[in-house]
Design a protein around this motif. Structure first.
Motif, PDB file in Angstrom:
ATOM      1  N   GLN A  68       8.265   4.595 -13.322  1.00 57.01           N
ATOM      2  CA  GLN A  68       7.900   4.537 -11.904  1.00 57.01           C
ATOM      3  C   GLN A  68       8.952   5.163 -10.987  1.00 57.01           C
ATOM      4  OE1 GLN A  68       5.002   3.523 -10.710  1.00 57.01           O
ATOM      5  NE2 GLN A  68       4.232   2.882 -12.697  1.00 57.01           N
ATOM      6  N   TYR A  69       9.927   5.837 -11.576  1.00 58.20           N
ATOM      7  CA  TYR A  69      11.052   6.233 -10.741  1.00 58.20           C
ATOM      8  C   TYR A  69      10.687   7.182  -9.609  1.00 58.20           C
ATOM      9  CZ  TYR A  69      12.636  10.869 -12.508  1.00 58.20           C
ATOM     10  OH  TYR A  69      12.772  12.188 -12.803  1.00 58.20           O
ATOM     11  N   SER A  70       9.718   8.064  -9.781  1.00 54.23           N
ATOM     12  CA  SER A  70       9.384   8.959  -8.658  1.00 54.23           C
ATOM     13  C   SER A  70       8.750   8.176  -7.499  1.00 54.23           C
ATOM     14  CB  SER A  70       8.492  10.122  -9.106  1.00 54.23           C
ATOM     15  OG  SER A  70       7.304   9.647  -9.647  1.00 54.23           O
ATOM     16  N   SER A  71       7.977   7.139  -7.795  1.00 56.19           N
ATOM     17  CA  SER A  71       7.402   6.303  -6.736  1.00 56.19           C
ATOM     18  C   SER A  71       8.486   5.480  -6.036  1.00 56.19           C
ATOM     19  CB  SER A  71       6.349   5.358  -7.317  1.00 56.19           C
ATOM     20  OG  SER A  71       5.289   6.098  -7.873  1.00 56.19           O
ATOM     21  N   ILE A  72       9.446   5.007  -6.803  1.00 57.62           N
ATOM     22  CA  ILE A  72      10.557   4.236  -6.232  1.00 57.62           C
ATOM     23  C   ILE A  72      11.411   5.135  -5.339  1.00 57.62           C
ATOM     24  CG2 ILE A  72      12.672   2.959  -6.807  1.00 57.62           C
ATOM     25  CD1 ILE A  72      11.087   2.049  -9.385  1.00 57.62           C
ATOM     26  N   LEU A  73      11.623   6.365  -5.781  1.00 54.08           N
ATOM     27  CA  LEU A  73      12.381   7.321  -4.966  1.00 54.08           C
ATOM     28  C   LEU A  73      11.655   7.617  -3.654  1.00 54.08           C
ATOM     29  CD1 LEU A  73      13.639   9.878  -7.634  1.00 54.08           C
ATOM     30  CD2 LEU A  73      14.900   8.001  -6.586  1.00 54.08           C
ATOM     31  N   LYS A  74      10.340   7.684  -3.709  1.00 53.10           N
ATOM     32  CA  LYS A  74       9.558   7.917  -2.490  1.00 53.10           C
ATOM     33  C   LYS A  74       9.819   6.796  -1.478  1.00 53.10           C
ATOM     34  CE  LYS A  74       4.845   8.087  -0.784  1.00 53.10           C
ATOM     35  NZ  LYS A  74       3.448   7.818  -1.098  1.00 53.10           N
ATOM     36  N   ILE A  75       9.813   5.567  -1.955  1.00 53.52           N
ATOM     37  CA  ILE A  75      10.077   4.432  -1.057  1.00 53.52           C
ATOM     38  C   ILE A  75      11.491   4.531  -0.504  1.00 53.52           C
ATOM     39  CG2 ILE A  75      10.288   1.909  -0.897  1.00 53.52           C
ATOM     40  CD1 ILE A  75       8.183   1.840  -3.250  1.00 53.52           C
ATOM     41  N   TYR A  76      12.441   4.825  -1.373  1.00 51.43           N
ATOM     42  CA  TYR A  76      13.842   4.945  -0.948  1.00 51.43           C
ATOM     43  C   TYR A  76      13.980   6.002   0.155  1.00 51.43           C
ATOM     44  CZ  TYR A  76      18.942   5.441  -1.425  1.00 51.43           C
ATOM     45  OH  TYR A  76      20.295   5.491  -1.193  1.00 51.43           O
ATOM     46  N   ASN A  77      13.308   7.115  -0.019  1.00 54.43           N
ATOM     47  CA  ASN A  77      13.417   8.212   0.943  1.00 54.43           C
ATOM     48  C   ASN A  77      12.668   7.956   2.240  1.00 54.43           C
ATOM     49  OD1 ASN A  77      15.039   9.808  -0.747  1.00 54.43           O
ATOM     50  ND2 ASN A  77      13.262  10.645  -1.790  1.00 54.43           N
ATOM     51  N   GLN A  78      11.619   7.135   2.209  1.00 55.33           N
ATOM     52  CA  GLN A  78      10.781   6.956   3.394  1.00 55.33           C
ATOM     53  C   GLN A  78      11.044   5.668   4.176  1.00 55.33           C
ATOM     54  OE1 GLN A  78       6.653   7.441   2.350  1.00 55.33           O
ATOM     55  NE2 GLN A  78       6.946   9.550   1.701  1.00 55.33           N
ATOM     56  N   SER A  79      11.582   4.664   3.523  1.00 59.99           N
ATOM     57  CA  SER A  79      11.728   3.369   4.183  1.00 59.99           C
ATOM     58  C   SER A  79      12.931   3.333   5.128  1.00 59.99           C
ATOM     59  CB  SER A  79      11.871   2.252   3.147  1.00 59.99           C
ATOM     60  OG  SER A  79      11.954   1.009   3.800  1.00 59.99           O
ATOM     61  N   HIS A  80      12.737   2.613   6.232  1.00 58.72           N
ATOM     62  CA  HIS A  80      13.837   2.336   7.165  1.00 58.72           C
ATOM     63  C   HIS A  80      14.007   0.825   7.327  1.00 58.72           C
ATOM     64  CE1 HIS A  80      14.473   6.516   8.329  1.00 58.72           C
ATOM     65  NE2 HIS A  80      13.159   6.635   8.231  1.00 58.72           N
ATOM     66  N   ASN A  81      13.382   0.085   6.420  1.00 57.79           N
ATOM     67  CA  ASN A  81      13.419  -1.373   6.430  1.00 57.79           C
ATOM     68  C   ASN A  81      14.594  -1.813   5.548  1.00 57.79           C
ATOM     69  OD1 ASN A  81      12.982  -4.088   5.596  1.00 57.79           O
ATOM     70  ND2 ASN A  81      10.778  -3.906   5.897  1.00 57.79           N
TER      71      ASN A  81
END
Length: 185
Positions: A68-81
């Motif tokens: 799932q690492y590409s999905s986790i990276l997406k969250i890391y890159n997009q989240s400001h929470n």
């Protein structure tokens, strides 16, 4: 995702402890739903989804973590929470500990992780737990990009001048020791 499904998942996340989530949340929620909800606009829902994701992925011995690492990276890159980033940055640290994954990671992913990590560190409101995790994230890339070692040392020294919280001090000391071991080789 349908609003009623979001509400069901949210209620399950708010009403269960970490041990319950580790043992069985995936009977009711998919990893994909947790990943999606980690970017939900409601900060509390996003936090609980990321928190559950962290516990589930750590509990399964990382078999799903690496897939799932590409999905986790997406969250890391997009989240400001910040609450989401606390859990997700911890997962990024675990992903990057897998040398095979790190070495095969596309350069665009590396670039995105580095940009996000430096953006996080520049934010004066970044919580200590997230800041500590970013030290380890940057450290993982030192062998691929040696210039990061110098930047990371400077960031940690500046952070320690501003804030001597025990967690920050402890993590910075550990990362500094690892950096020194690399410098000696």
């Amino acid at each position: 995702m349908h609003p009623q499904r979001i509400q069901q998942i949210t209620e399950a996340l708010f009403n269960n402890s970490a041990s319950v989530i580790k043992r069985g949340i995936l009977k009711y929620v998919t990893l994909e739903e947790l990943l999606t909800l980690s970017l939900h606009p409601d900060e509390r829902t996003a936090f609980r989804a990321a928190w559950a994701l962290e516990h589930v992925l750590q509990a399964d011995g990382s078999k799903d973590l690496l897939s799932q690492y590409s999905s986790i990276l997406k969250i890391y890159n997009q989240s400001h929470n910040w609450s989401v980033l606390r859990s997700i940055s911890k997962l990024i640290m675990l992903i990057l500990k897998d040398r095979k994954t790190l070495d095969s990671m596309p350069e665009s992913y590396v670039e995105n992780i580095l940009n996000t990590t430096f953006r996080i560190l520049e934010d004066q409101y970044c919580p200590v737990a997230v800041r500590c995790n970013t030290y380890d994230i940057l450290y993982a890339f030192v062998t691929l990009h040696p210039w990061i070692a110098h930047e990371l040392r400077q960031i940690m020294q500046l952070d320690l001048e501003k804030n001597e919280m025990p967690a920050l001090k402890s993590r910075a000391k550990k990362v500094m020791q690892r950096l020194e071991r690399i410098a000696k080789t």
